[in-house]
Design an enzyme around this catalytic site. Sequence first.
Site, PDB file in Angstrom:
ATOM      1  N   HIS A 163       0.875  -1.201  -0.066  1.00 55.02           N
ATOM      2  CA  HIS A 163      -0.053   0.120   0.140  1.00 55.02           C
ATOM      3  C   HIS A 163       0.765   1.167   0.013  1.00 55.02           C
ATOM      4  O   HIS A 163       0.908   2.127   0.980  1.00 55.02           O
ATOM      5  CB  HIS A 163      -1.061  -0.083   1.079  1.00 55.02           C
ATOM      6  CG  HIS A 163      -2.032  -0.997   1.128  1.00 55.02           C
ATOM      7  ND1 HIS A 163      -1.820  -2.379   1.513  1.00 55.02           N
ATOM      8  CD2 HIS A 163      -3.334  -0.969   0.450  1.00 55.02           C
ATOM      9  CE1 HIS A 163      -3.053  -2.952   1.415  1.00 55.02           C
ATOM     10  NE2 HIS A 163      -3.766  -2.249   0.818  1.00 55.02           N
ATOM     11  N   HIS A 216       1.226   1.718  -5.754  1.00 54.18           N
ATOM     12  CA  HIS A 216      -0.018   1.128  -5.747  1.00 54.18           C
ATOM     13  C   HIS A 216      -0.858   2.414  -6.125  1.00 54.18           C
ATOM     14  O   HIS A 216      -1.921   2.172  -6.821  1.00 54.18           O
ATOM     15  CB  HIS A 216      -0.321   0.515  -4.409  1.00 54.18           C
ATOM     16  CG  HIS A 216      -1.806   0.250  -4.184  1.00 54.18           C
ATOM     17  ND1 HIS A 216      -2.530  -0.913  -5.170  1.00 54.18           N
ATOM     18  CD2 HIS A 216      -2.788   0.676  -3.363  1.00 54.18           C
ATOM     19  CE1 HIS A 216      -3.674  -0.745  -4.729  1.00 54.18           C
ATOM     20  NE2 HIS A 216      -3.970   0.032  -3.831  1.00 54.18           N
ATOM     21  N   ASP A 255      -5.348   5.488  -0.521  1.00 55.87           N
ATOM     22  CA  ASP A 255      -4.510   4.598   0.537  1.00 55.87           C
ATOM     23  C   ASP A 255      -3.335   5.476   1.231  1.00 55.87           C
ATOM     24  O   ASP A 255      -2.393   4.932   1.960  1.00 55.87           O
ATOM     25  CB  ASP A 255      -3.892   3.367  -0.031  1.00 55.87           C
ATOM     26  CG  ASP A 255      -4.723   2.374   0.049  1.00 55.87           C
ATOM     27  OD1 ASP A 255      -5.786   2.407   0.867  1.00 55.87           O
ATOM     28  OD2 ASP A 255      -4.566   1.641  -1.033  1.00 55.87           O
ATOM     29  N   ASP A 308      -8.896  -1.008  -7.756  1.00 53.68           N
ATOM     30  CA  ASP A 308      -8.299  -1.450  -6.587  1.00 53.68           C
ATOM     31  C   ASP A 308      -7.971  -2.981  -6.433  1.00 53.68           C
ATOM     32  O   ASP A 308      -6.961  -3.364  -5.900  1.00 53.68           O
ATOM     33  CB  ASP A 308      -8.702  -0.795  -5.229  1.00 53.68           C
ATOM     34  CG  ASP A 308      -7.913  -0.713  -3.854  1.00 53.68           C
ATOM     35  OD1 ASP A 308      -6.958  -0.723  -4.156  1.00 53.68           O
ATOM     36  OD2 ASP A 308      -8.645  -0.865  -2.818  1.00 53.68           O
TER      37      ASP A 308
END
Length: 676
Positions: free
Chosen positions: A401, A405, A442, A559
């Site tokens: 994360h 990403h 995130d 995601d």
Amino acid sequence: MNRTAHVANKQNSSRSSYFKFDSVDLDIINSPQYSQLHHTIYLNGHQDELIVTPFAQILASLKTVRQNFVQINNSRSEKINKILALKLHSNPNENTAENDETTKLIKDTLEEMDWCLMQLENMQSFRTISDLATSKFRQLLNKELTQYAETDQIKQFISQTYFDNKEEIENNDGSNRCLGSQRSDSFINLKKDEPNPSDLCNHGRLTERLKSIDETNIKANQKSNRGILSKTNAINYNNDNNKNAFNLKPENSNLINDSKKIAQNSSFSIQKPSISSTNCQTASVKKLNSDLGDSKSTMSNIFLTRSSESQIPKMADISESYPYGVRTSKSEELEGLMKDLDVWGLNLFLMDELTEHRPLTAVAYTIFKQRDLINIFQICPSTLLNYLSELENHYQTVPYHNKIHAADVTQSIHVLLNSKALESVFNDSEIFAAIFSAAIHDVDHPGLTNQYLINTASELALMYNDDSVLENHHLAVAFKLLQNEKQDIFHNIPRNQRRSIRNMVIDMVRATDMSKHMSLLGELKTMVETKKVAGSGIIELDSYQDRIRVLKNMLHCADLSNPTKPLDIYRNWTERVMNELFIQGDQESSQGLEISAMCDRHKACIEKTQVGFIDFIVHPLWESWSELVYPDAQDILDTLEKNREWYCSEADKKQHVDNNNNEKAQITESTSSALN
């Protein structure tokens, strides 16, 4: 059908409730069908028991239709039988078949109506239509997991991660019946309108809350640095040289140690249960009460991390003079890679290397420029770069994360927005909100799951009442960064439009909570199938609520898009996410906690995990998405299937090796026993 109420003739009748004066849907009043639907619905024919709620009206109307159908059929049966008897005399074979066909049609019609009525009667009136699909899908998935022949770890991981454990699942007698299981070859006719300002969140309330947090920052950090939220330095708004800038100190650590420190600071003291643990439990309770009581130290700062000296970009590293906003020593290679910005499966790991570890800034900045969002919303390019670079700084150096990403999800949603089926569907504000949500979704992620934070009574879990803990935190951090005037990309956006975008961003980012997966899938599938059934195969996203559902699912798809990417990229992501889970498992083991599913590096089977992940989570989601945008996502589904086949093959190979090793071990053990 007229839903207008007529008060019964009662001499001393009191004033009726407001909803009984006009129970007609305002949209129906102006529709061409209204004149044909002009009558009042009463309960079982009783003129003093008026039905006013739409769902109950539908149920009552269908019951009336069934009663009328039976009555008409019975009243004409004698006449029909006489006619059939005469025809039977002249042509026995033909009319017998015709009679059988008519009887069968009547029987099938009544059975179909009875099934519909049974389903409606068993529905729980407090739940939305999409909740019914969510419950059904969850029951079906539970059944599949029960029959799944692989390890319990996979079952446990899926149920813990992708089910909302707060939901009560009720059994439905008709849950095994499926309507609309086949995709119809239909086109999509999509319209748009503006979101309703009355539904937007109270931006002022949040601003006051964050200001209150700021006022306590300096005092709190002078007293102590205890707690996960007080780990960073206070934000200095009184710096004469750099007003409203963040006063941050460097912190360098390696990946695993940094993740373990985060895990340790994100929970209260937890001891292994034992007979002689009374003192430990007492100490833990005292610490809990102390931390809760010292609100200035525990709740004063929303950031989990502070930017390191190596992370903070120099002015020469980011500039609007650079084609992609960031400095690079490999401009030709970066330019070649950026040509594929609109292509599914862009290599973001290479992007990270070519941008000198600024993938999110480069990708988001380029997308904003390409979509002309900078001009549409009058964003100063330098302000956008300041925000994106600071946002990227607050992505932690955890295995999965992280900023790579974030860049991957941002690029993925950019490609999904380009779908031909969704052309001209979303307005500029919705597109802005989607790109922004992907970039921030995130930020400041500690590499730990929501469930871990809840189980360890972390201060984030306390702050957000165990509800989408990390997702709420990501939103708070992202909007907090906007309070710096040099980073406020919303500055020139009108207040109402700004509130509208903020509301959409909150909806979308909160939807990335994986425990909401079944709800999102239920919403998407219900919307697609309902509109197909009701609209002759034409799906119209003509309301804001329909479009925000699509946007939430779009971000959710982005995601969960790793398994749909080229195999080498997918494998890289798989290794990273498993490493992050293993780090959490190591932390849980060191704290004496039960190790979460798929977090035990000594038991997890990565290959089987990915097969189960695709079968039960990824494929159903992407299959539903492909129905919405057909045929735009067919290549994605094909890649997903190929990747599944590869992991199946690898799982079989590993199983074969394990079987051979077990046989050798058994032979060795038998030989040793014989010699002894």
